[in-house]
Structures are given as C-alpha cells and as structure tokens.
Enzyme design. Structure first.
Site, PDB file in Angstrom:
ATOM      1  N   ASP A 207       0.884  -1.107  -0.046  1.00  0.00           N
ATOM      2  CA  ASP A 207      -0.237   0.259  -0.380  1.00  0.00           C
ATOM      3  C   ASP A 207       0.673   1.261   0.001  1.00  0.00           C
ATOM      4  O   ASP A 207       1.996   1.282   0.617  1.00  0.00           O
ATOM      5  CB  ASP A 207      -1.222  -0.181   1.589  1.00  0.00           C
ATOM      6  CG  ASP A 207      -1.600   0.965   1.235  1.00  0.00           C
ATOM      7  OD1 ASP A 207      -2.831   0.901   0.459  1.00  0.00           O
ATOM      8  OD2 ASP A 207      -2.138   1.470   1.525  1.00  0.00           O
ATOM      9  N   GLU A 256      14.275 -15.592   1.006  1.00  0.00           N
ATOM     10  CA  GLU A 256      15.080 -16.310   1.633  1.00  0.00           C
ATOM     11  C   GLU A 256      14.045 -17.435   1.713  1.00  0.00           C
ATOM     12  O   GLU A 256      13.833 -19.235   1.719  1.00  0.00           O
ATOM     13  CB  GLU A 256      14.561 -16.412   3.585  1.00  0.00           C
ATOM     14  CG  GLU A 256      15.997 -15.345   3.384  1.00  0.00           C
ATOM     15  CD  GLU A 256      16.013 -14.610   5.053  1.00  0.00           C
ATOM     16  OE1 GLU A 256      14.789 -14.958   5.491  1.00  0.00           O
ATOM     17  OE2 GLU A 256      16.154 -13.852   5.126  1.00  0.00           O
TER      18      GLU A 256
END
Ligand code: GLC
Length: 541
Positions: A207, A256
C-alpha cells in the site's frame, strides 16, 4: 481443484482476484464479511478460475479507513476472525490451487497501534516519537501546523497532540505516518513479512509504496513549499529514490523463501519509467499499472498504453499488470456507461443520476475491455463483483457512508463506498446471501438479478463469461509476447505466439473476424461479425 504447483514465476501472468474481506462473505451474521466467509467460498473462487487472491487488510483496526488503519500488523481483526481462521483459509485456498497475496500497509499505522500510543505518552524528542513524524508548529506558540500540506483525504496533513507538537498524516488523522529513517520501524516490518511468509502467504500488495521515504528536516524550514503531487522524485514526500533501499531489504527476505515471495507496489507515480523502479527484480518485482484504468474506452489510447507498458516491463525485467477496477475507484461498467470526461464525483453526488448512466453500454464495454485484458501478457487484477458485472452503487445515502474522504471533504467528495457494497450471492434473503444478517453498507434491489445465484443459471451471464474466459486463458497462456495485427483507430487486434488472437471493436460498425476457431466473445456476434463494443478471441492454428 488442482493443488499448488511449485513455480517461482507463477505471478508473471496470474489472474489475481481482489477480495475486500469485510464485503465479501459474512459467516458470522454481524454484517461484516470475515475470513471464514472467504473459506466458505473457496469452491466459488476455484470454479471462477483465478490463480491467486489478494486480500485487502484484515488486521485489527477501528476501520477509520476500511482497515488501511492497522492496529497490529501480525494479527487478525477479531471482527473478521482469528489467526487459526487465517491458517484454515490459506490451507483451503492452496488446496484449490489458489495463491494468497496479503495487503501490507507500511506508510502509516493506525493511531491505536501500541507504538503510536507510546509516542503520545512519550516526551518530545523521545525514541518513541521518532518512530513517527512529529514536528513543532509554526508561530510563536507553535499553533500553526508545520506546513500547509493537505492530506490525500482532504483537510490538513498535520494533527496537534496534547503537548503542542504535531504529527504528519498523509491520509486520515487516524493514520499517522511512520518515520522510515528509523531502524526499529524497518526491522519491525521485516518481522511482519517473515511472520506472514512463514504462515504460507505467497505475496504482498504494498500500500502507498511510493510514500515511505520522506525528506523532512527537523525543524522544517519555514518557507517549505513543496507540493504533495509532485511525483518525479524531487518531492519531499512522494516517490523519492531512497524508497528503493527499503525494498531491497524486503527483497532479501522474500528470496529466503522457496518459491520467493512476490510483491506488487501500489505506486501512483508520474511515468511508466518511475513505476518500473518499484518493479525491478531487486525491489518489489511488480507494480500496478493504472493507465488502462484511467483511460477512455478508446482504441488509440489502449494501444499506446499497452505498447508502452509492455516495453517498460520488459526493460525492468518484470511482467506488466493490468487493472480496471479496485476498491478505490468507480466500477468499470459504470465508468464506461457515462459520457467521456464525466466528473465521476459529481455523478456520485447526484446519486448516479446526472448524467444518466447507460448501464447496458457500460457493461458491454466493460466485458470487452476485460476480455482484451485477459489476452494480454502480464497479470490481470480483478476486483470482487466485477465477475458479476456489478455497477457502482451510486445512490448510497450520506448517512450510510463510511469512507473518511466524505467526512474530511465535508461532503464534497462522495468517496469510495459505492464499489465496496457487500456482494450479492443469492436472489433474496437478508443481505442477498452475503450473511445471515444485514450488510454493513445497504445493497440496492438490482443486486438480486446480479447475484451469483441468478447468474449461475444464465449461460449468457457475466459470471459465465468470466469463468469461460479465465478457463481459456489457462489453456491458451503463451510466453510474454504480443504482436499487433491490423490495429486501426477503431479496432485493436493482437496475436500471441501460439496463434491466440484477440480482436476488440471500439468502432460503431460490425467487422469481420480472422478465420479460425472463435473461442469466446464478450457479447453475441452479429451474423458471424464482431459488433461494436465487443471482443473476441480467435484461435488460428
Ligand atoms: C491506498 C489504498 C486505499 C487507502 C490508502 C491509505 O491507496 O488502496 O484504500 O485508503 O492507501 O492507506
């Protein structure tokens, strides 16, 4: 239902369905949609054929801005369920082969966030205040705000607190802006990204991604005269180059995971080139492209936008995104059913009467535009209810409105509630099957005929059309190339590498289609010809 395939590139050409949770399905009967409601509708989403859902915020919130005022980034609003409900929802979606994108709101928290509460109690200059943007006011007694900036929702962008200091809120006063120069703020968001990624979230919608980095010396120079809409990288508030350092850190976390988590930036910036920075593979990876959403239903405008954005995305090493509707804009069947250059806000303020809406033309064009979009390379973002062909609910009475825009503009801006009315699932019953009780925004009587139940039994319904188009999109999906063929001022015709043609007729007269198998059309053909305001997919082998 097909289980999730391992595919690190799943997002590049995904059809993503936006769920505005409080208006999707209400399992609790309290008038507010919830996560268990979403879980109960997984079969519907699977039958629709979307690749992913994006959930607007479901975090604890006083709903000062529909949930974009977050009290706690690592929990579920008790009104919408629990973390266990969230896990159940993700499991059900994944079992149906649907990925999950959640909304992350990093520009501001809510004023009920523990950090903001701490900041209010802490003295001026304290580490607790440094997580937000507090400044002294102007004038001998500091009673004038530090600058004259306006908030995006209207009214001043600063709010005074008890000890006389002011804090910055680019949106509502209930949404204090974070200070992204503060390491604790940065680290806390990394923790949040890990928290949801560990729970199986596949990606993030970011956002106000262009707002985080700000250049606001303390004290602010007296004569500061920056304009909040200057978005070319030289504004103190928007689209500053340093914002990308933040996303490079986020990318490390995303990578990751296997497959890497994805992200799409909400960044209303001035050029496709500025947007591409958010979409780089070292950054968020993808960014919303609102150009088609803002365009007229016009072949030349569409063609220029498509060409520019495909080129830009390729240069940035990403895929383009396309969107016609979301929770912040007037639904596209209504936009296209109004005369060009209509002031949408004035139309909403007239209760949807001035100028009159041509509902049928709007829907015909919206279906044509959607089918064109679904043939484009890149990802298509769909907003809940557009698969039913819903129009904007333009006649909501003032007393029902919830959008802070309406109140903060003192009624001058009607706001965004008209596209956030709870979905109609059945032709009758309380709240048209949304829940067992009433809906938190009033639904109009015409929702009955646009309900899932009504459209389910009609082979020509917009719902049937979306299902068919999304199903075919899966089987036709080709690599990310597009070639224009015979585009004119009134016709857009392009071909994907596997012989998949999309032809849209923006002009008044019916036209011939290329020879081949007509796979789907957005409306009926006229003696084998493609009529005005219609798109067809033709497969030429
Ligand atoms: C984004 C959201 C919008 C919200 C605003 C503030 O623009 O899409 O709904 O009001 O950010 O968070």
């Amino acid at each position: 239902m097909s289980p999730l395939q391992h595919d690190p590139d799943w997002w590049r050409q995904a059809a993503v369905y936006q769920i505005y949770p409080r208006s999707f399905a209400d399992s609790g009967g309290d008038g507010i949609g919830d996560l268990a409601g979403v879980t109960s509708r997984v079969p519907y989403l699977a039958a629709l054929g979307v690749d992913a859902v994006w959930l607007s915020p479901f975090y604890p919130s006083a709903l000062a801005d529909g949930g974009y005022d977050v009290d706690d980034y690592r929990d579920v609003d008790p009104k919408l369920g629990t973390l266990a409900d969230f896990d159940e929802m993700v499991a059900a979606l994944h079992a149906a082969g649907i990925r999950v994108i959640v909304d992350i709101v990093p520009n501001h928290s809510s004023n009920r966030h523990v950090w903001f509460q701490e900041a209010l109690k802490a003295p001026k200059g304290s580490p607790a205040r440094d997580r937000y943007i507090f400044r002294d006011g102007r004038g001998a007694d500091g009673s004038r705000p530090p600058t004259d900036w306006k908030s995006v929702f209207g009214g001043p962008a600063w709010q005074r607190v008890e000890d006389g200091q002011w804090y910055l809120h680019l949106f509502a006063p209930e949404q204090p802006d974070f200070n992204w120069k503060n390491r604790e703020v940065r680290d806390d968001f990394l923790t949040t990204l890990r928290f949801w990624s560990d729970r199986g979230v596949d990606g993030y919608r970011v956002d106000v991604a262009n707002g985080l980095a700000k250049d606001l010396p303390d004290p602010l120079p007296d004569d500061i005269a920056d304009s909040a809409d200057l978005m070319n990288g030289s504004s103190r508030l928007w689209d500053r180059d340093e914002v990308h350092e933040i996303y490079r850190e986020w990318r490390k976390i995303f990578d990751e995971y296997d497959p890497p988590r994805t992200a799409v930036a909400e960044a209303w910036v001035s050029t496709a080139e500025r947007r591409a920075r958010y979409a780089s593979p070292e950054g968020l990876g993808q960014a919303f492209n609102f150009d088609l959403l803002k365009a007229n239903f016009d072949a030349a405008e569409f063609r220029e936008i498509i060409t520019a954005n495909l080129a830009q995305a390729a240069t940035a090493g990403t895929s383009s995104t396309w969107v016609f509707s979301n929770h912040d804009v007037v639904r596209h069947p209504s936009r296209y059913g109004l005369p060009r250059d209509t002031d949408e806000n004035a139309w909403l303020l007239s209760g949807g009467t001035q100028p009159p809406l041509d509902r049928e033309l709007g829907l015909r064009r919206a279906r044509a535009a959607t089918l064109l979009m679904l043939a484009l390379p890149g990802s298509a973002y769909l907003y809940q209810g557009e698969e039913l062909g819903l129009h904007e609910v333009a006649d909501l009475p003032a007393e029902a409105l919830q959008d802070p825009t309406f109140l903060r503009s003192e009624g001058e801006e009607k706001g965004r509630d008209g596209c956030r009315v709870p979905l109609p699932w059945t032709t009758g019953g309380p709240s048209y099957g949304f829940g067992a009780g009433s809906a938190h925004l009033p639904q109009p009587a015409w929702f009955a005929e646009s309900s899932v139940e009504a459209e389910d039994r009609d082979p020509d319904s917009t719902l049937a059309f979306y299902r068919e188009a999304l199903r075919l999109r899966h089987s036709l999906r080709a690599d990310e190339k597009l070639e224009w063929s015979d585009a004119t001022d009134t016709v857009l015709h392009f071909v994907r590498p596997n012989g998949w043609h999309s032809v849209t007729n923006f002009g008044p007269d019916a036209i011939e289609l290329p020879a081949g198998e007509v796979a789907v059309t957005s409306g009926p053909l006229d003696d084998g010809k493609l009529p005005a305001n219609t798109t067809a997919w033709v497969v030429v082998r």
